[in-house]
Design a protein around this motif. Structure first.
Motif, short mmCIF file in Angstrom:
data_model
loop_
_atom_site.label_atom_id
_atom_site.label_comp_id
_atom_site.label_asym_id
_atom_site.label_seq_id
_atom_site.Cartn_x
_atom_site.Cartn_y
_atom_site.Cartn_z
N GLU A 151 0.83 -1.15 0.03
CA GLU A 151 0.06 0.02 -0.02
C GLU A 151 0.86 1.11 0.03
O GLU A 151 0.53 2.18 -0.75
CB GLU A 151 -0.89 -0.01 1.12
N ALA A 152 1.87 1.38 1.02
CA ALA A 152 2.65 2.43 0.95
C ALA A 152 3.37 2.71 -0.59
O ALA A 152 3.49 3.83 -0.92
CB ALA A 152 3.90 2.16 1.88
N MET A 153 3.95 1.62 -1.09
CA MET A 153 4.59 1.76 -2.43
C MET A 153 3.74 2.25 -3.56
O MET A 153 4.07 3.01 -4.34
CB MET A 153 5.61 0.73 -2.60
N SER A 154 2.50 1.80 -3.28
CA SER A 154 1.43 2.18 -4.39
C SER A 154 1.18 3.53 -4.24
O SER A 154 1.04 4.16 -5.25
CB SER A 154 0.08 1.23 -4.14
N SER A 155 1.08 4.12 -2.95
CA SER A 155 0.85 5.65 -2.88
C SER A 155 2.15 6.40 -3.58
O SER A 155 2.07 7.32 -4.16
CB SER A 155 1.01 6.09 -1.27
N VAL A 156 3.21 5.95 -3.23
CA VAL A 156 4.54 6.41 -3.61
C VAL A 156 4.55 6.72 -5.15
O VAL A 156 4.78 7.59 -6.01
CB VAL A 156 5.80 5.93 -3.11
N ARG A 157 4.19 5.40 -5.73
CA ARG A 157 3.91 5.15 -7.25
C ARG A 157 2.96 6.00 -7.76
O ARG A 157 3.42 6.75 -8.77
CB ARG A 157 3.96 3.62 -7.71
N ASP A 158 1.88 5.97 -7.26
CA ASP A 158 0.63 7.03 -7.83
C ASP A 158 1.17 8.29 -7.93
O ASP A 158 0.70 9.24 -8.75
CB ASP A 158 -0.37 6.71 -7.10
N HIS A 159 1.72 8.84 -6.75
CA HIS A 159 2.20 10.25 -6.57
C HIS A 159 3.03 10.51 -7.67
O HIS A 159 3.11 11.45 -8.37
CB HIS A 159 2.75 10.39 -5.15
N LEU A 160 4.03 9.73 -7.77
CA LEU A 160 5.36 9.82 -8.96
C LEU A 160 4.59 9.88 -10.20
O LEU A 160 5.26 10.59 -11.18
CB LEU A 160 6.34 8.93 -8.56
N LEU A 161 3.90 8.92 -10.55
CA LEU A 161 3.31 8.80 -11.96
C LEU A 161 2.33 10.01 -12.35
O LEU A 161 2.37 10.59 -13.20
CB LEU A 161 2.33 7.52 -12.01
N GLY A 162 1.58 10.72 -11.27
CA GLY A 162 0.89 11.75 -11.39
C GLY A 162 1.48 12.94 -11.63
O GLY A 162 1.21 13.87 -12.26
N VAL A 163 2.81 13.12 -10.87
CA VAL A 163 3.43 14.33 -10.78
C VAL A 163 4.68 14.70 -11.77
O VAL A 163 4.94 15.21 -12.33
CB VAL A 163 3.85 14.72 -9.22
N HIS A 164 5.56 13.44 -11.60
CA HIS A 164 6.76 13.41 -12.59
C HIS A 164 7.23 12.56 -13.55
O HIS A 164 8.04 12.44 -14.29
CB HIS A 164 7.85 13.08 -11.33
N TYR A 165 5.95 11.46 -13.78
CA TYR A 165 6.15 10.35 -14.82
C TYR A 165 4.91 10.39 -15.53
O TYR A 165 3.95 9.90 -14.89
CB TYR A 165 6.91 9.30 -14.40
N ASN A 166 4.60 10.51 -16.75
CA ASN A 166 3.44 10.32 -17.64
C ASN A 166 3.75 9.42 -18.78
O ASN A 166 3.96 9.97 -19.96
CB ASN A 166 2.89 11.70 -17.79
N PRO A 167 3.92 8.33 -18.43
CA PRO A 167 3.87 7.31 -19.82
C PRO A 167 2.83 7.44 -20.90
O PRO A 167 1.79 7.81 -20.45
CB PRO A 167 4.16 5.82 -19.17
#
Length: 167
Positions: A151-167
């Motif tokens: 859950e913690a790493m999903s939160s980090v992933r979702d934050h980073l995908l939304g802010v800094h990484y947009n594949p």
């Protein structure tokens, strides 16, 4: 697709808050633990004939419809640079585990297709990988803690995908 945007460094401020001792200890434990885990997972897969990065590409292909995927999509899913995926694909192609071809849908992109030999290799390596993950990560904590880690790493992933990484 562009490479992930690297966020600008925080500007030092006179009132900057530092990590607490507990935060620093947790951060360093995460950093060292994740690096050691990746090192061990890679070493064990190397003994099985492939690197962790190669295994990740092959496993993504093994799960894709028709065992085919665009190389750019593989780079996005594995959070690897396109050049790294290209180099890995070259090594995998030499072994006969993948084939490159022009994208069927538009002919502009390049796809990788998992060969029968690649399918056999990823199945063999999966047994090593799963045992390694179970032994070195999952069994090192109780199930609730492991679920919390996910859950913690999903939160980090979702934050980073939304802010800094947009594949």
């Amino acid at each position: 697709m562009p490479e992930p945007a690297v966020p600008e460094a925080a500007t030092p401020q006179t009132d900057a808050s530092w990590l607490t001792d507990d935060e620093q200890a947790a951060w360093r434990a995460y950093l060292r633990g994740s690096r050691l885990l990746e090192f061990v997972l890679d070493a064990e897969l190397q003994r099985a004939g492939m690197s962790l990065a190669e295994y990740e590409l092959l496993s993504m292909l093994s799960e894709a419809p028709g065992h085919v995927m665009r190389m750019s999509r593989l780079a996005d899913l594995t959070v690897q640079s396109r050049s790294r995926v290209t180099h890995s694909a070259t090594r995998l192609e030499r072994r006969g585990w993948v084939e490159r071809r022009k994208a069927v849908d538009d002919g502009r992109g390049i796809e990788l297709k998992l060969t029968d030999e690649g399918w056999a290799a990823v199945q063999d390596a999966a047994r090593v990988h799963v045992a390694s993950v179970q032994n070195h990560l999952i069994r090192q904590m109780d199930p609730q803690l492991f679920a919390s880690l996910g859950e913690a790493m999903s939160s980090v992933r979702d934050h980073l995908l939304g802010v800094h990484y947009n594949p």
